[in-house]
Motif scaffolding. Structure first.
Motif, short mmCIF file in Angstrom:
data_model
loop_
_atom_site.label_atom_id
_atom_site.label_comp_id
_atom_site.label_asym_id
_atom_site.label_seq_id
_atom_site.Cartn_x
_atom_site.Cartn_y
_atom_site.Cartn_z
N VAL A 198 33.94 31.67 38.86
CA VAL A 198 34.59 32.81 39.50
C VAL A 198 34.00 32.97 40.91
CG1 VAL A 198 35.01 35.29 39.40
CG2 VAL A 198 34.93 33.95 37.27
N PRO A 199 34.78 32.76 41.96
CA PRO A 199 34.23 32.86 43.31
C PRO A 199 33.82 34.29 43.67
CG PRO A 199 36.33 31.66 43.31
CD PRO A 199 36.19 32.32 41.97
N ASN A 200 32.84 34.39 44.54
CA ASN A 200 32.46 35.71 45.07
C ASN A 200 33.65 36.35 45.77
OD1 ASN A 200 29.48 34.11 45.60
ND2 ASN A 200 29.46 36.09 44.56
N ALA A 201 33.81 37.66 45.56
CA ALA A 201 34.85 38.47 46.19
C ALA A 201 36.27 38.06 45.81
CB ALA A 201 34.69 38.49 47.71
N SER A 202 36.41 37.28 44.73
CA SER A 202 37.74 36.91 44.26
C SER A 202 38.33 38.03 43.43
CB SER A 202 37.67 35.63 43.42
OG SER A 202 36.89 35.84 42.25
N LEU A 203 39.64 37.97 43.24
CA LEU A 203 40.36 38.99 42.48
C LEU A 203 41.06 38.38 41.27
CD1 LEU A 203 42.25 41.23 45.08
CD2 LEU A 203 40.67 42.05 43.31
N ALA A 204 41.00 39.09 40.16
CA ALA A 204 41.86 38.83 39.00
C ALA A 204 42.71 40.09 38.81
CB ALA A 204 41.03 38.55 37.76
N ILE A 205 44.01 39.90 38.60
CA ILE A 205 44.91 41.05 38.48
C ILE A 205 45.82 40.87 37.26
CG2 ILE A 205 46.75 42.39 39.60
CD1 ILE A 205 45.69 41.35 42.30
N TRP A 206 45.93 41.95 36.48
CA TRP A 206 46.88 42.02 35.38
C TRP A 206 47.87 43.14 35.67
CZ3 TRP A 206 41.68 41.45 34.92
CH2 TRP A 206 41.19 40.36 34.20
N SER A 207 49.13 42.91 35.33
CA SER A 207 50.16 43.92 35.53
C SER A 207 50.88 44.17 34.22
CB SER A 207 51.16 43.44 36.59
OG SER A 207 52.16 44.41 36.81
N ARG A 208 51.30 45.41 34.02
CA ARG A 208 51.99 45.78 32.79
C ARG A 208 53.44 45.29 32.84
NH1 ARG A 208 52.99 51.95 30.65
NH2 ARG A 208 53.61 51.43 28.52
N ARG A 209 53.78 44.43 31.91
CA ARG A 209 55.13 43.89 31.82
C ARG A 209 55.57 43.89 30.37
NH1 ARG A 209 54.43 38.53 35.75
NH2 ARG A 209 53.89 39.68 37.66
#
Length: 232
Positions: A198-209
Motif C-alpha cells: 500500500v503506497p504512502n498517501a494512497s487512497l482506497a475508496i468504496w461506494s454504496r451500490r
C-alpha cells in the motif's frame, strides 16, 4: 453491508520510519534507526508534501462529494497527514480513534526480517507455522486481532454516519484489513492482495451500490504523479 454513501481510507504519508526501513533494508541491517515509540514517528518532508497532494485531491471534488466526516489514527504520522490534508479544504473536524492505530509488533518492533531471524529465530519459525494472518508476536497483535478492533470501529462509523461520506487516515495494515472486512474476504484472498504494498498517501475508496459497499479504487496515487509527493 453499510449505510454509508462512501468510505475512503488514506494511508499516511511517508514517515521517517519508512525512510529508516528502506535504509536498513538497503544496508542489510537487523534494526531500523528510529529511536521513537511507534505512536510518535512523524512524517518526513516527502510525507508532508504527499499529505498536501492528498488534500488537493480532496479539494478537487465538488463540495457535495467531499468527506462529511474524517477519522484518523492518533499515531503522529497519520494525525499529521490528516491535519495537513484537511487544511486544503474546508473540511469537517478530525476525530481520532485508537482502534485505527497501526498493528502492534511487540518485541519485534523496529526489527527487519533479518533482525527477527537473527535475534528471535523461534518467533520466525512460529510465524512460518502459524501464518501471517494469525501469528501474534509476544507483546503484539496478529492481523486477526487488528481485524477485531476494526470491526468495532466500522460498526460505530456506520451507526454514527448514516448516508455519510467518511474518510479514514491510517496505516497500511488498516487499509488491508478494511478490505478484508468490507468486502468479506477470506484469509487467502486477503493475503493474495497483500502481496501488493500500500503506497504512502494512497487512497482506497468504496461506494454504496445496490445496497452494498463496492470497491471503486485501491492504491490510487494519481494525486502524487506530478512528482510533488513522490520520494526523491
Amino acid at each position: 453491508m453499510s449505510s454509508l454513501e462512501w468510505l475512503a481510507i488514506a494511508r499516511h504519508g511517508e514517515s521517517i520510519g519508512n525512510v529508516a526501513w528502506r535504509t536498513a533494508e538497503t544496508n542489510e541491517l537487523e534494526e531500523i534507526d528510529v529511536g521513537l515509540r511507534d505512536p510518535d514517528v512523524p512524517l518526513s518532508e516527502t510525507g508532508r508534501r504527499q499529505a498536501v497532494a492528498l488534500g488537493r485531491r480532496l479539494a478537487s471534488l465538488p463540495a457535495a462529494e467531499r468527506p462529511t466526516a474524517v477519522i484518523s489514527s492518533p499515531y503522529l504520522r497519520a494525525a499529521e497527514t490528516a491535519r495537513i490534508a484537511l487544511a486544503e479544504i474546508a473540511g469537517p473536524p478530525i476525530r481520532y480513534d485508537e482502534r485505527l492505530r497501526d498493528r502492534e509488533t511487540g518485541i519485534l518492533y523496529a526489527l527487519t526480517g533479518r533482525g527477527i531471524a537473527a535475534r528471535f529465530p523461534e518467533e520466525a519459525a512460529r510465524k512460518r507455522l502459524t501464518g501471517k494472518f494469525y501469528y501474534r508476536p509476544p507483546g503484539g497483535e496478529s492481523w486477526a486481532d487488528v481485524a477485531l478492533r476494526l470491526r468495532s470501529a466500522m460498526s460505530d462509523i456506520e451507526r454514527d454516519h448514516p448516508g455519510g461520506r467518511v474518510l479514514i487516515v491510517a496505516h497500511d495494515a488498516v487499509v488491508m484489513l478494511f478490505r478484508y472486512i468490507v468486502e468479506q474476504l477470506t484469509e487467502q484472498q486477503l493475503l493474495e492482495i497483500e502481496r501488493t504494498l500500500v503506497p504512502n498517501a494512497s487512497l482506497a475508496i468504496w461506494s454504496r451500490r445496490e445496497g452494498e459497499m463496492r470497491l471503486v479504487t485501491f492504491n490510487s496515487t494519481d494525486h502524487l504523479e506530478d512528482g510533488a509527493g513522490l520520494p526523491a
